[in-house]
Design an enzyme around this catalytic site. Structure first.
Site, mmCIF file in Angstrom:
data_model
loop_
_atom_site.group_PDB
_atom_site.id
_atom_site.type_symbol
_atom_site.label_atom_id
_atom_site.label_comp_id
_atom_site.label_asym_id
_atom_site.label_seq_id
_atom_site.Cartn_x
_atom_site.Cartn_y
_atom_site.Cartn_z
ATOM 1 C CG HIS B 241 14.572 -1.732 2.263
ATOM 2 N ND1 HIS B 241 15.901 -1.479 2.096
ATOM 3 C CD2 HIS B 241 14.492 -2.705 3.170
ATOM 4 C CE1 HIS B 241 16.599 -2.266 2.877
ATOM 5 N NE2 HIS B 241 15.770 -3.033 3.541
ATOM 6 N NE ARG B 244 6.388 -1.547 5.447
ATOM 7 C CZ ARG B 244 5.677 -2.336 4.694
ATOM 8 N NH1 ARG B 244 6.278 -3.132 3.853
ATOM 9 N NH2 ARG B 244 4.365 -2.342 4.778
ATOM 10 N N GLY B 416 -10.493 7.992 10.586
ATOM 11 C CA GLY B 416 -11.071 8.072 9.246
ATOM 12 C C GLY B 416 -11.134 6.726 8.538
#
Lengths: 233, 457
Positions: B241, B244, B416
């Site tokens: 949370h 984000r 990668g």
């Protein structure tokens, strides 16, 4: 002008999204907790809710569950990405679409338009384009004029998205419809990566309609191809 | 004090003492009963009463009656009683030891010396009504342990007592000991399968021994683990949370900037958007990796049609790959359904296939096969082969570690291998399977996934 209710506890984010969506041509209201969302949604002032799962007082799922008791107001759910379980629960409760959060606001606006377009096409169907028709197959009947679905004469409540998905499948009964095609014709958008919303709507439809009278599966999953409404010629 | 120790010690000890005591008691009761019945107190008295009995039978039933009586007596008596005729032969033709013959002769001689005197020894003579006389003689020297043990009454009573006493004690002891251990082991399995709320101390009743201690320890451990796992989950969701939220704002701000800028800074904004997306994806992958390592997700499992799942993933990845002039195809498929967590398995397979699609050369395809492993019965083999440059051999095993870099320029450009293969490896391991990579001789990398058909392994 379409009225959108933004329900998210992140006040800053809501403010920015409101700004963005207003430039895109929507009228935007805001709510920052579950109860406020529910109260505002029930006023009938809105055409669509953008509903975040994580909210104080009532979370997004509770709001949706409560709302769906007497309303088919379109709902777009915002879920944390990767929380598959959340999106499954959300769609089975009758969300019209979901977007993982954080999301690109451009995508959000496009999804909102797709849902609204679908909704409007259906409500205006009878007046403007093709004449209303009745699609009947076995125990199932869809009236495109009134947008109602009846199973053995009993009406079945459906969100506009579920209705759209069912209509496409019924028109193609006996044929396999790919997920990409279903997404374009029923959801009005392209199928995207990690997109499981069609599967979720299907699972919700199956739950509402049950299997055929002879026990056969009503809507079949055709491995790696798509879905098919069972129809015997 | 070790209470279970004492329970085991005392129950064995008491049962042995009980066994010994009861068999002794039973034996003496039996003997007393026999004495009471026959008024026989010593072998000599028994001898006299047997003589009377024999005389009585000889008069009534004759020689045949005598034989069968003698057989029964021999069966019952620990001391062999011989019935000898005047030639010194036994009526049942049992061997007569030279000692006995010699003793008898000695006795006869001495009785002759005591002329006329009615020696008590004459009383051992049994006379048949049709003529002929026998002597009933106990052969004390022939009493062997073997002979004693062969008499059914002597051996059967202690054996039966032992069987009943020790059987009862052992039966209850075994049940008492193993029942709670079985419950503990069931609980451990359930806990391992994800039932973190399980507590068992309350099911132990009034026990106050090592097993009850173990149950309490189990509960403490469960409590602690549940708290730790809960804290980790909470941390994960907090991180999710917290990281984000700023990302979400960043993305909206980006959208607003685009609305305002009218294409003046598109290149930079594109760059910011790409990096934000990548950051977002990485957070998602980190979270799923962390969730996988906590390993509690397998509890949501059910039958998964692998062939259908692969077909579905192939379809969606092919859809994306075609945009970059690459393809994803299934070249071989077998029907296979296993018990698994579909979400986990899907993300594992998706990561491997998507990785292949990323590295395969333009205008080539990623080839997927699903078959029953020809080398190991009971295992499924999924192979995902790309037609890319492959990886250096010494990197093959490191491919499944988080954030590994193969180390050439192409790799840095594409970002990668990241976490995709690490997530796949953890998810496959959770299902009891294994994953490995190998280079194809004609170029390209093959990732092989083996999954057991039977998940109970």
């Amino acid at each position: 002008m379409n009225r959108i209710l933004l329900a998210d506890d992140d006040v800053e984010l809501c403010g920015m999204l409101k700004q963005y969506l207003e430039v895109e041509g929507f009228q935007v209201g805001m709510a920052h907790d579950g109860e406020a969302t529910l109260n505002q949604a029930q006023t009938g002032d809105y055409d669509l809710i953008v509903l975040d799962v994580m909210m104080p007082l009532l979370n997004g799922f509770d709001v949706l569950r409560e709302l769906r008791k007497d309303s088919l107001l379109p709902v777009l759910m915002l879920t944390a990405r990767g929380e598959d379980v959340d999106s499954i629960v959300g769609l089975e409760l009758g969300a019209d679409d979901y977007l993982p959060k954080p999301c690109n606001p451009r995508v959000l606006a496009a999804r909102i338009r797709a849902i609204l377009r679908r909704e409007q096409k259906q409500t205006q169907h009878g007046e403007e384009t093709a004449p209303p028709e009745t699609l009947t197959l076995g125990d199932l009947e869809i009236q495109t004029g009134s947008r109602t679905v009846t199973l053995n004469g009993e009406p079945v409540a459906m969100t506009s998205t579920e209705y759209s998905v069912l209509k496409v499948l019924l028109r193609e009964a006996g044929h396999v419809v790919s997920k990409a095609e279903l997404s374009e014709r029923a959801l009005g958008r392209e199928l995207t990566r990690y997109d499981r919303s069609i599967d979720m709507h299907l699972s919700s439809l199956r739950k509402k309609l049950g299997s055929l009278a002879n026990g056969e599966e009503r809507i079949k999953t055709v491995r790696g191809v798509g879905y098919q409404y069972t129809h015997r010629v | 004090m070790n209470r279970l120790f004492w329970k085991i010690f005392l129950s064995f000890w008491i049962s042995l003492v009980l066994f010994a005591g009861i068999s002794l008691l039973a034996a003496s009761l039996f003997l007393e009963h026999m004495r009471g019945q026959d008024e026989m107190e010593s072998p000599r008295d028994r001898h006299i009463s047997y003589i009377e009995e024999a005389q009585f039978i000889a008069e009534n039933d004759g020689i045949d009656g005598l034989k069968s009586w003698l057989r029964k007596l021999d069966h019952r008596e620990a001391i062999p009683f011989l019935l000898l005729d005047e030639h010194g032969k036994d009526l049942l033709e049992r061997p007569v030891s030279p000692h006995l013959t010699e003793r008898l002769n000695r006795k006869q001689r001495s009785s002759r010396h005591m002329e006329g005197g009615r020696s008590p020894r004459h009383r051992d003579l049994i006379q048949l009504p049709k003529g002929g006389e026998y002597r009933l003689v106990p052969d004390f020297q022939a009493v062997t342990l073997n002979r004693v043990l062969r008499r059914p009454r002597v051996i059967a009573i202690p054996v039966i007592v032992a069987a009943i006493v020790s059987g009862l004690v052992c039966f209850f002891l075994a049940g008492y000991l193993t029942r709670p251990i079985r419950r503990l082991s069931r609980a451990t399995h359930q806990f391992a399968a994800g039932d973190l709320d399980l507590r068992i101390a309350s099911t132990m009743g009034g026990r106050r021994d090592e097993i009850a201690d173990l149950a309490r320890d189990f509960d403490h451990m469960a409590e602690r683990l549940q708290a730790l796992i809960g804290a980790q989950k909470q941390l994960l969701s907090d991180v999710s949370h917290e990281l984000r939220s700023p990302l979400a704002r960043l993305q909206v701000a980006l959208g607003l900037a685009r609305q305002r800028e009218q294409h003046q800074a598109n290149v930079e904004l594109d760059r910011i958007e790409r990096e934000a997306d990548r950051l977002n994806e990485l957070i998602g992958q980190l979270l799923s990796l962390a969730r996988l390592e906590s390993g509690t997700q397998l509890s949501h499992s059910g039958p998964v049609d692998l062939a259908a799942l692969l077909a579905e993933i192939a379809e969606s990845t092919d859809f994306e790959a075609r945009a970059a002039n690459r393809q994803v195809r299934i070249i071989d498929s077998a029907p296979a359904t296993i018990d698994a967590n579909e979400t986990l398995l899907r993300s594992a397979l998706e990561n491997v296939i998507r990785n292949g699609a990323k590295y395969t050369d333009e205008n080539t395809s990623v080839e997927i096969s699903l078959q029953h492993d020809p080398e190991h019965t009971g295992w499924l083999l999924i192979q995902v082969r790309d037609h890319g440059p492959g990886v250096p051999n010494d990197m093959l095993t490191k491919l499944f570690e988080p954030f590994v870099r193969v180390g050439d320029a192409r790799d840095r450009k594409s970002g990668g291998y990241g976490l995709g293969l690490a997530i796949a490896e953890r998810a496959i391991c959770l299902h009891g399977g294994e994953i490995s990579a190998s280079n194809e001789p004609d170029g390209g990398l093959t990732v092989s996934i083996r999954l057991p058909l039977d998940q109970t392994k």
